[in-house]
Design a protein around this motif. Structure first.
Motif, PDB file in Angstrom:
ATOM      1  N   ASN A  76      59.526  44.980 111.501  1.00  0.00           N
ATOM      2  CA  ASN A  76      59.288  45.474 110.376  1.00  0.00           C
ATOM      3  C   ASN A  76      57.829  45.455 110.242  1.00  0.00           C
ATOM      4  OD1 ASN A  76      61.806  46.732 109.658  1.00  0.00           O
ATOM      5  ND2 ASN A  76      62.455  44.808 109.079  1.00  0.00           N
ATOM      6  N   ILE A  77      57.051  45.888 110.928  1.00  0.00           N
ATOM      7  CA  ILE A  77      55.716  45.830 110.673  1.00  0.00           C
ATOM      8  C   ILE A  77      54.976  47.301 111.149  1.00  0.00           C
ATOM      9  CG2 ILE A  77      53.369  44.860 111.610  1.00  0.00           C
ATOM     10  CD1 ILE A  77      54.923  42.537 112.491  1.00  0.00           C
ATOM     11  N   TRP A  78      54.109  47.710 110.302  1.00  0.00           N
ATOM     12  CA  TRP A  78      53.551  49.157 110.488  1.00  0.00           C
ATOM     13  C   TRP A  78      52.112  49.123 110.166  1.00  0.00           C
ATOM     14  CZ3 TRP A  78      57.158  47.654 106.905  1.00  0.00           C
ATOM     15  CH2 TRP A  78      56.848  48.212 105.611  1.00  0.00           C
ATOM     16  N   TYR A  79      51.279  50.111 110.635  1.00  0.00           N
ATOM     17  CA  TYR A  79      50.078  49.984 110.634  1.00  0.00           C
ATOM     18  C   TYR A  79      49.577  51.536 110.136  1.00  0.00           C
ATOM     19  CZ  TYR A  79      50.963  46.398 114.038  1.00  0.00           C
ATOM     20  OH  TYR A  79      51.658  45.252 114.572  1.00  0.00           O
ATOM     21  N   LEU A  80      48.157  51.227 109.652  1.00  0.00           N
ATOM     22  CA  LEU A  80      47.507  52.686 109.240  1.00  0.00           C
ATOM     23  C   LEU A  80      45.932  52.338 109.745  1.00  0.00           C
ATOM     24  CD1 LEU A  80      47.512  55.360 107.749  1.00  0.00           C
ATOM     25  CD2 LEU A  80      46.331  53.994 105.918  1.00  0.00           C
ATOM     26  N   GLN A  81      45.683  53.246 110.835  1.00  0.00           N
ATOM     27  CA  GLN A  81      44.388  53.248 111.383  1.00  0.00           C
ATOM     28  C   GLN A  81      43.467  54.278 110.534  1.00  0.00           C
ATOM     29  OE1 GLN A  81      43.035  51.465 113.733  1.00  0.00           O
ATOM     30  NE2 GLN A  81      40.823  52.342 113.367  1.00  0.00           N
ATOM     31  N   VAL A  82      42.439  54.234 110.181  1.00  0.00           N
ATOM     32  CA  VAL A  82      41.333  54.881 109.377  1.00  0.00           C
ATOM     33  C   VAL A  82      40.158  54.913 109.996  1.00  0.00           C
ATOM     34  CG1 VAL A  82      40.804  55.654 107.099  1.00  0.00           C
ATOM     35  CG2 VAL A  82      42.650  54.257 107.465  1.00  0.00           C
ATOM     36  N   ASN A  83      39.698  56.090 110.359  1.00  0.00           N
ATOM     37  CA  ASN A  83      38.472  56.357 111.068  1.00  0.00           C
ATOM     38  C   ASN A  83      37.360  57.261 110.238  1.00  0.00           C
ATOM     39  OD1 ASN A  83      39.345  54.910 113.305  1.00  0.00           O
ATOM     40  ND2 ASN A  83      40.405  56.927 114.106  1.00  0.00           N
ATOM     41  N   SER A  84      36.250  57.179 110.477  1.00  0.00           N
ATOM     42  CA  SER A  84      35.261  57.874 109.646  1.00  0.00           C
ATOM     43  C   SER A  84      35.551  57.943 108.226  1.00  0.00           C
ATOM     44  CB  SER A  84      35.473  59.600 110.028  1.00  0.00           C
ATOM     45  OG  SER A  84      35.196  59.602 111.473  1.00  0.00           O
ATOM     46  N   LEU A  85      35.554  56.669 107.557  1.00  0.00           N
ATOM     47  CA  LEU A  85      35.837  56.418 106.386  1.00  0.00           C
ATOM     48  C   LEU A  85      34.544  56.947 105.416  1.00  0.00           C
ATOM     49  CD1 LEU A  85      37.064  52.761 106.637  1.00  0.00           C
ATOM     50  CD2 LEU A  85      38.219  54.445 105.289  1.00  0.00           C
ATOM     51  N   GLU A  86      35.010  57.535 104.210  1.00  0.00           N
ATOM     52  CA  GLU A  86      34.169  58.281 103.407  1.00  0.00           C
ATOM     53  C   GLU A  86      34.274  57.486 101.989  1.00  0.00           C
ATOM     54  OE1 GLU A  86      35.640  62.069 103.163  1.00  0.00           O
ATOM     55  OE2 GLU A  86      35.326  62.634 105.265  1.00  0.00           O
ATOM     56  N   PRO A  87      33.338  57.567 101.227  1.00  0.00           N
ATOM     57  CA  PRO A  87      33.452  56.739  99.889  1.00  0.00           C
ATOM     58  C   PRO A  87      34.541  57.256  99.073  1.00  0.00           C
ATOM     59  CG  PRO A  87      31.219  57.496 100.266  1.00  0.00           C
ATOM     60  CD  PRO A  87      32.023  58.012 101.495  1.00  0.00           C
ATOM     61  N   GLU A  88      35.317  58.422  99.204  1.00  0.00           N
ATOM     62  CA  GLU A  88      36.346  58.808  98.477  1.00  0.00           C
ATOM     63  C   GLU A  88      37.526  58.143  99.062  1.00  0.00           C
ATOM     64  OE1 GLU A  88      32.854  61.358  98.013  1.00  0.00           O
ATOM     65  OE2 GLU A  88      33.938  61.016  99.928  1.00  0.00           O
ATOM     66  N   ASP A  89      37.507  57.562 100.012  1.00  0.00           N
ATOM     67  CA  ASP A  89      38.655  56.772 100.496  1.00  0.00           C
ATOM     68  C   ASP A  89      38.988  55.533  99.967  1.00  0.00           C
ATOM     69  OD1 ASP A  89      37.821  57.912 103.884  1.00  0.00           O
ATOM     70  OD2 ASP A  89      39.301  58.718 102.562  1.00  0.00           O
ATOM     71  N   THR A  90      38.066  55.174  98.905  1.00  0.00           N
ATOM     72  CA  THR A  90      37.879  53.838  98.138  1.00  0.00           C
ATOM     73  C   THR A  90      39.167  53.986  97.403  1.00  0.00           C
ATOM     74  OG1 THR A  90      35.796  53.405  98.177  1.00  0.00           O
ATOM     75  CG2 THR A  90      36.933  52.464  96.463  1.00  0.00           C
ATOM     76  N   ALA A  91      39.896  53.085  97.533  1.00  0.00           N
ATOM     77  CA  ALA A  91      41.262  52.856  96.679  1.00  0.00           C
ATOM     78  C   ALA A  91      41.901  51.537  96.917  1.00  0.00           C
ATOM     79  CB  ALA A  91      42.239  53.910  97.180  1.00  0.00           C
ATOM     80  N   VAL A  92      43.120  51.307  96.381  1.00  0.00           N
ATOM     81  CA  VAL A  92      44.081  50.333  96.573  1.00  0.00           C
ATOM     82  C   VAL A  92      45.179  51.070  97.568  1.00  0.00           C
ATOM     83  CG1 VAL A  92      45.713  48.599  95.834  1.00  0.00           C
ATOM     84  CG2 VAL A  92      43.711  49.057  94.375  1.00  0.00           C
ATOM     85  N   TYR A  93      45.325  50.491  98.554  1.00  0.00           N
ATOM     86  CA  TYR A  93      46.511  50.965  99.720  1.00  0.00           C
ATOM     87  C   TYR A  93      47.501  50.149  99.538  1.00  0.00           C
ATOM     88  CZ  TYR A  93      42.815  54.133 101.639  1.00  0.00           C
ATOM     89  OH  TYR A  93      41.898  55.103 101.658  1.00  0.00           O
ATOM     90  N   TYR A  94      48.818  50.815  99.262  1.00  0.00           N
ATOM     91  CA  TYR A  94      49.987  50.356  99.241  1.00  0.00           C
ATOM     92  C   TYR A  94      50.768  50.705 100.346  1.00  0.00           C
ATOM     93  CZ  TYR A  94      48.726  49.625  94.499  1.00  0.00           C
ATOM     94  OH  TYR A  94      47.876  49.462  93.165  1.00  0.00           O
ATOM     95  N   CYS A  95      51.748  49.550 100.965  1.00  0.00           N
ATOM     96  CA  CYS A  95      52.694  49.905 102.004  1.00  0.00           C
ATOM     97  C   CYS A  95      54.096  50.156 101.178  1.00  0.00           C
ATOM     98  CB  CYS A  95      52.593  49.160 103.092  1.00  0.00           C
ATOM     99  SG  CYS A  95      53.376  47.247 102.938  1.00  0.00           S
ATOM    100  N   ARG A  96      54.729  50.705 101.847  1.00  0.00           N
ATOM    101  CA  ARG A  96      56.526  51.030 101.194  1.00  0.00           C
ATOM    102  C   ARG A  96      57.143  51.105 102.491  1.00  0.00           C
ATOM    103  NH1 ARG A  96      58.010  56.497  97.655  1.00  0.00           N
ATOM    104  NH2 ARG A  96      60.075  55.680  96.829  1.00  0.00           N
TER     105      ARG A  96
END
Length: 119
Positions: A76-96
């Motif tokens: 029960n493990i999952w991932y989020l790969q994020v590329n080309s990050l932008e300032p607008e991507d600033t946030a708290v990221y939650y898994c569900r």
């Protein structure tokens, strides 16, 4: 006690990449639905990406392309790969995660991990 724990957040420069992980513990069944959400300051929480047990992926509006969700089907493990990050991507990221689907009886959230995109 069920726990979802995110890791991999932090401070990243614009254009950079990162990989978030979410690990679930305290459950004896497989989570069939897994997802990532994010909440930026002053904004509503939004879906980033979701994936089902048969690897069907769904992405939030305008996010597909830079974001990729994946899962380890043996755990029960999952991932989020994020590329080309932008300032607008600033946030708290939650898994569900959901045993059958998101929003059902067995539906769990992590505490969140901060991602800050800044030079």
């Amino acid at each position: 006690q069920v726990q979802l724990v995110e890791s991999g957040g932090g401070l990243v420069q614009p254009g950079g990449s990162l990989r978030l992980s979410c690990a679930a513990s305290g459950i004896t069944f497989r989570l069939n639905a897994m997802a990532w959400y994010r909440q930026a300051p002053g904004k509503q929480r939004e879906l980033v990406a979701a994936i089902t047990s048969d690897d069907v992926e769904n992405y939030g509006d305008s996010l597909k392309g830079r974001f990729t969700i994946s899962r380890d089907n043996t755990k029960n493990i999952w991932y989020l790969q994020v590329n080309s990050l932008e300032p607008e991507d600033t946030a708290v990221y939650y898994c569900r995660g959901g045993r059958d689907y998101l929003g059902g009886t067995y539906d769990y959230w992590g505490q969140g991990t901060q991602v800050t995109v800044s030079s």
